[in-house]
Scaffold this motif. Structure first.
Motif, PDB file in Angstrom:
ATOM      1  N   VAL A 166       0.844  -1.206   0.000  1.00 40.86           N
ATOM      2  CA  VAL A 166       0.000   0.000   0.000  1.00 40.86           C
ATOM      3  C   VAL A 166       0.872   1.245   0.000  1.00 40.86           C
ATOM      4  O   VAL A 166       0.589   2.222  -0.707  1.00 40.86           O
ATOM      5  CB  VAL A 166      -0.968  -0.010   1.197  1.00 40.86           C
ATOM      6  N   ASP A 167       1.960   1.231   0.780  1.00 35.41           N
ATOM      7  CA  ASP A 167       2.895   2.363   0.767  1.00 35.41           C
ATOM      8  C   ASP A 167       3.384   2.655  -0.644  1.00 35.41           C
ATOM      9  O   ASP A 167       3.428   3.813  -1.075  1.00 35.41           O
ATOM     10  CB  ASP A 167       4.116   2.045   1.640  1.00 35.41           C
ATOM     11  N   ALA A 168       3.821   1.608  -1.354  1.00 34.74           N
ATOM     12  CA  ALA A 168       4.388   1.793  -2.687  1.00 34.74           C
ATOM     13  C   ALA A 168       3.376   2.418  -3.636  1.00 34.74           C
ATOM     14  O   ALA A 168       3.695   3.351  -4.391  1.00 34.74           O
ATOM     15  CB  ALA A 168       4.867   0.448  -3.236  1.00 34.74           C
ATOM     16  N   SER A 169       2.147   1.923  -3.614  1.00 30.77           N
ATOM     17  CA  SER A 169       1.121   2.479  -4.497  1.00 30.77           C
ATOM     18  C   SER A 169       0.767   3.912  -4.107  1.00 30.77           C
ATOM     19  O   SER A 169       0.544   4.774  -4.967  1.00 30.77           O
ATOM     20  CB  SER A 169      -0.128   1.602  -4.464  1.00 30.77           C
ATOM     21  N   GLN A 170       0.746   4.191  -2.811  1.00 27.38           N
ATOM     22  CA  GLN A 170       0.393   5.533  -2.362  1.00 27.38           C
ATOM     23  C   GLN A 170       1.489   6.542  -2.684  1.00 27.38           C
ATOM     24  O   GLN A 170       1.201   7.709  -2.977  1.00 27.38           O
ATOM     25  CB  GLN A 170       0.097   5.507  -0.866  1.00 27.38           C
ATOM     26  N   MET A 171       2.742   6.096  -2.678  1.00 27.41           N
ATOM     27  CA  MET A 171       3.810   7.014  -3.052  1.00 27.41           C
ATOM     28  C   MET A 171       3.670   7.450  -4.508  1.00 27.41           C
ATOM     29  O   MET A 171       3.823   8.628  -4.838  1.00 27.41           O
ATOM     30  CB  MET A 171       5.172   6.365  -2.838  1.00 27.41           C
ATOM     31  N   VAL A 172       3.371   6.503  -5.384  1.00 23.20           N
ATOM     32  CA  VAL A 172       3.159   6.850  -6.792  1.00 23.20           C
ATOM     33  C   VAL A 172       2.025   7.858  -6.918  1.00 23.20           C
ATOM     34  O   VAL A 172       2.102   8.833  -7.679  1.00 23.20           O
ATOM     35  CB  VAL A 172       2.861   5.581  -7.614  1.00 23.20           C
ATOM     36  N   LEU A 173       0.972   7.662  -6.132  1.00 31.96           N
ATOM     37  CA  LEU A 173      -0.187   8.553  -6.197  1.00 31.96           C
ATOM     38  C   LEU A 173       0.170   9.967  -5.760  1.00 31.96           C
ATOM     39  O   LEU A 173      -0.148  10.946  -6.442  1.00 31.96           O
ATOM     40  CB  LEU A 173      -1.308   8.001  -5.322  1.00 31.96           C
ATOM     41  N   TYR A 174       0.881  10.110  -4.620  1.00 36.50           N
ATOM     42  CA  TYR A 174       1.109  11.488  -4.180  1.00 36.50           C
ATOM     43  C   TYR A 174       2.222  12.178  -4.956  1.00 36.50           C
ATOM     44  O   TYR A 174       2.260  13.409  -5.030  1.00 36.50           O
ATOM     45  CB  TYR A 174       1.267  11.595  -2.661  1.00 36.50           C
TER      46      TYR A 174
END
Length: 476
Positions: A166-174
């Motif tokens: 989830v961290d990895a996907s959220q980093m791409v998002l922000y």
């Protein structure tokens, strides 16, 4: 919708964990690139998305000097701490200190980590509640409670595997959110970004290197390279929040790629959000705000069209949830392994390893619930103290008070044959106390980036002076 979707996905990712090592270390088979993204998301998150633009808004690009020091610190950790962690197949960073100085030192340093993470990450949680309050009109307390509760659900169910993915996907998002903000701000200026940069240059806001020898200035070349390097060594070598991710990689080489690569990513990320701050400065024409963390959040809520606004608000929550989930999982892992698990091992209850792993899992989940409550409570307590402070500087300042002592303890464990268990603990305590005194009585003369270096130096000096006999060989 976003918060609910992330919560459900995270819970699904880590379903079915059967033991402590699977829950807290993901079977040690997580891909290094995903761990890299998780490390970056964990250490920056809301502080980058909201606070870094505020620093450029009120200052310049000089914060990049700190990011350059971060890279040097990571290289040092990759060279002298990661090999020891992997050689011993450790489960928490503080097991390394037990191998050299005994269980008392392990529990002592683990407790320091717990208090530090509680205070620093409660500030991050508070900062994230600001945009939710602006969007919904809820009180800050309500916003803190909502974010804390939803993050807890997927962290509790999914463990480290859910947290990292989830961290990895959220980093791409922000990161995408930051790029969108750059485009919108450029389009709003009369002549685009050339106009913004020209105005910023006239105001001296494009300065990236400051060679001043003033120790009271936080963003100088020397504070950045030396202070930033020691801060990064402390945060990435002696803090379970980051070390836990590196231990979940498949081997030492993968951990090193994740760690060093994260330094490059963090530098680029800071660069992006500092430029967002310059754009905001041009947009608001340098107007004053009660909280610097509010500037970007207010721009998102008040100035962006509905669709873009929704995406960037989701980015803010992505940034927050990544750090909060990581903190909950790291705190519960140290509770389970360094305290409860260590006590059980000492009592001779490790005959059935599988059963012991299941017990560790149960204790870890109970600890996750307790730590979530404490983090939320501390975040609420920070609300009246937040006026005029950038959350990134508050959180880094809190961490810097203790990172020097912890880093000095690890240096004694790895390189000293003279230090003893008692002298190491005394050194750590004196190192933390000395930095705290500097922070209380000499904050104007010594800026926070120097805290870790000072604390580490004092810790090593006291640890060596207090050693009275030749210490046994270290196991790692």
């Amino acid at each position: 919708m976003y918060l609910g979707g992330v919560t459900a996905w995270g819970a699904w990712l880590g379903r079915g964990a059967r033991g402590g090592e699977e829950y807290f270390l993901g079977r040690r088979d997580l891909p290094w690139l995903v761990v890299l993204l998780s490390v970056v998301a964990t250490e920056t998150s809301t502080l980058t998305f909201l606070s870094i633009p505020g620093i450029a808004y009120g200052g310049s690009l000089a914060f990049l000097q700190i990011a350059a020091g971060y890279m040097l610190g990571r290289i040092a950790v990759a060279a002298w701490l990661l090999p020891a962690y992997h050689a011993g197949r450790l489960r928490t960073a503080y097991e390394l200190l037990e191998a050299r100085f005994g269980p008392e030192t392990r529990r002592f340093t683990s407790a320091i980590f717990m208090v530090t993470r509680l205070l620093a990450d409660s500030v991050r949680l508070f900062a994230t509640a600001i945009p939710l309050t602006l969007v919904t009109g809820w009180p800050l307390i309500t916003s803190v409670l909502v974010i804390g509760a939803l993050t807890f659900i997927y962290t509790f169910i999914g463990g480290i595997r859910a947290v990292v993915w989830v961290d990895a996907s959220q980093m791409v998002l922000y990161l995408a959110g930051g790029l969108i903000a750059l485009v919108v701000l450029g389009q709003a200026a009369p002549d685009g970004w050339p106009d913004i940069l020209a105005r910023a240059a006239e105001a001296g806001k494009l300065t990236a290197i400051d060679t001043s020898l003033d120790f009271g200035r936080p963003y100088t070349l020397w504070a950045g390279l030396l202070g930033g390097a020691f801060l990064s060594m402390g945060s990435h070598g002696a803090d379970q929040l980051i070390v836990q991710r590196l231990l979940a990689c498949r081997d030492l080489a993968a951990s090193r790629r994740a760690l060093v690569g994260s330094g490059i990513a963090v530098f680029l990320q800071f660069f992006l959000f500092l430029f967002v701050g310059l754009g905001l400065w041009a947009w608001y024409d340098g107007a004053a705000f009660a909280r610097s963390d509010e500037i970007f959040a207010r721009f998102i809520v008040e100035a962006l069209p509905a669709g873009v606004r929704g995406l960037l608000i989701a980015c803010v929550f992505a940034a927050a949830m990544s750090t909060l989930s990581s903190s909950i999982n790291a705190l519960s892992s140290t509770t389970a392994y360094d305290f409860w698990g260590r006590t059980r091992a000492g009592a001779g209850n490790r005959a059935d390893a599988a059963a012991d792993e299941r017990r560790i899992l149960r204790v870890g989940k109970i600890a996750a619930a307790v730590w979530t409550v404490l983090l939320v409570a501390a975040a609420i307590g920070f609300i009246p103290l937040s006026e005029g402070n950038a959350a990134v500087e508050v959180a880094l300042g809190i961490a810097s008070l203790v990172y020097g002592g912890l880093l000095g303890g690890f240096a004694l464990a790895r390189f000293s044959r003279r230090a003893t268990s008692g002298s190491a603990r005394l050194g750590i305590a004196v190192g933390i106390a000395s930095v705290t005194c500097v922070w209380v009585f000499a904050r104007a003369a010594v800026a926070w980036p120097w805290f870790v270096l000072i604390g580490a130096a004092v810790t090593v000096a006291v640890g060596l002076l207090g050693g009275r006999r030749r210490a046994p060989d270290a196991r790692y």
